[in-house]
Design an enzyme around this catalytic site. Structure first.
Site, short mmCIF file in Angstrom:
data_model
loop_
_atom_site.label_atom_id
_atom_site.label_comp_id
_atom_site.label_asym_id
_atom_site.label_seq_id
_atom_site.Cartn_x
_atom_site.Cartn_y
_atom_site.Cartn_z
N CYS A 184 0.94 -1.36 0.00
CA CYS A 184 -0.01 0.01 -0.24
C CYS A 184 0.76 1.31 -0.06
CB CYS A 184 -0.84 -0.13 0.99
SG CYS A 184 -0.30 0.61 2.78
N LEU A 185 0.34 2.34 -0.60
CA LEU A 185 1.08 3.58 -0.76
C LEU A 185 1.66 4.27 0.57
CD1 LEU A 185 -1.15 5.27 -3.68
CD2 LEU A 185 1.09 3.97 -3.80
#
Length: 271
Positions: free
Chosen positions: A175-176
């Site tokens: 995930c970012l």
């Protein structure tokens, strides 16, 4: 134990579960797990995919397309980590806060769909890194069949290729939020900056990328085999200009190249 014995064990273990909800992000591991589960249990499988600001739209669309093309039941849920108390402050246990929220919501879906167990896609290699999210896996009683079968990422890619899965050579994705140093505030604007920057690199042909956020500095990680591509003056100039438009004053290339968990390198001895 060879790779095909591990696959047989995986199938047998999943068959005993009878009905499952699979946490499905569309990445290499969860795609492989969902495919095997669907092959073994058919309509007794439901894929649960979370939509949030920490995952790019392209990942969500790929996950939806995969399930639709194979007629696998799927539920798309909203799991907005930035609304979880403390998450945006980016503490060391950030992944635990995220997974705890996610599995709470998947548990509700599993009850609605009549799924007896929840599965997630951690592989055997994941035991070797700092992964606080695994605490949430344990607390919620979520099963990790790939880890239990001792399947590594490399083996999952080999088996995925044999099954004709396009994800067999897909870049590893996290995930970012993992692009930020612990303690650095995570906001929707900053997540969008990272998403735009990484999409640009992908569009330019870089196959494995991370853009790490260091305030006004973007630290690019790419595979060392693609360093030569970065030497092209036109490519460098385009990246510099576009990253500046995105909001980064400076752009750097990490000379060690891409590796998972680089933001954990400063945690040695502190966790």
């Amino acid at each position: 134990m060879d790779i095909y014995e591990k696959l047989d064990n995986l199938k047998n273990n999943i068959k005993e579960l009878q009905s499952v909800a699979v946490a499905f992000s569309g990445g290499v591991d969860s795609t492989f797990l969902l495919k095997v589960a669907a092959d073994v249990l058919g309509r007794e499988v439901v894929a649960v995919t979370a939509h949030s600001s920490t995952y790019p739209e392209r990942e969500l669309n790929e996950a939806i397309d995969f399930a639709k093309c194979r007629s696998i039941r799927q539920r798309v849920i909203v799991s907005e980590e930035l609304e979880v108390d403390g998450f945006s402050d980016n503490p060391v246990n950030r992944c635990y806060l995220c997974k705890n929220e996610l599995f709470n919501k998947i548990e509700a879906v599993a009850r609605e769909e009549g799924a007896r167990y929840i599965l997630e896609g951690s592989n055997y290699d994941d035991l070797g890194d700092f992964r606080p999210g695994l605490q949430a896996v344990s607390e919620h009683g979520v099963l990790s069949p790939l880890r239990d079968a001792m399947l590594t990422k490399a083996e999952i890619r080999i088996l995925s290729r044999g099954m004709g899965l396009k994800t067999w050579n897909k870049q590893a994705f996290a995930c970012l939020s993992s692009r930020f140093p612990y303690g650095e505030k995570i906001t929707r604007e900053r997540l969008r900056m990272i998403d735009r920057a990484e999409q640009l690199l992908l569009d330019l042909g870089f196959s494995q990328v991370r853009v790490r956020f260091h305030k006004d500095v973007a630290r690019i990680e790419i595979g060392q085999e693609q360093f030569g591509k970065m030497l092209d003056s036109e490519v460098r100039e385009k990246i510099y200009k576009e990253f500046k438009n995105i909001g980064f004053m400076y752009t750097t290339l990490d000379l060690k190249g891409y590796r998972t968990g680089s933001m954990n390198e400063g945690l040695a001895g502190s966790v």
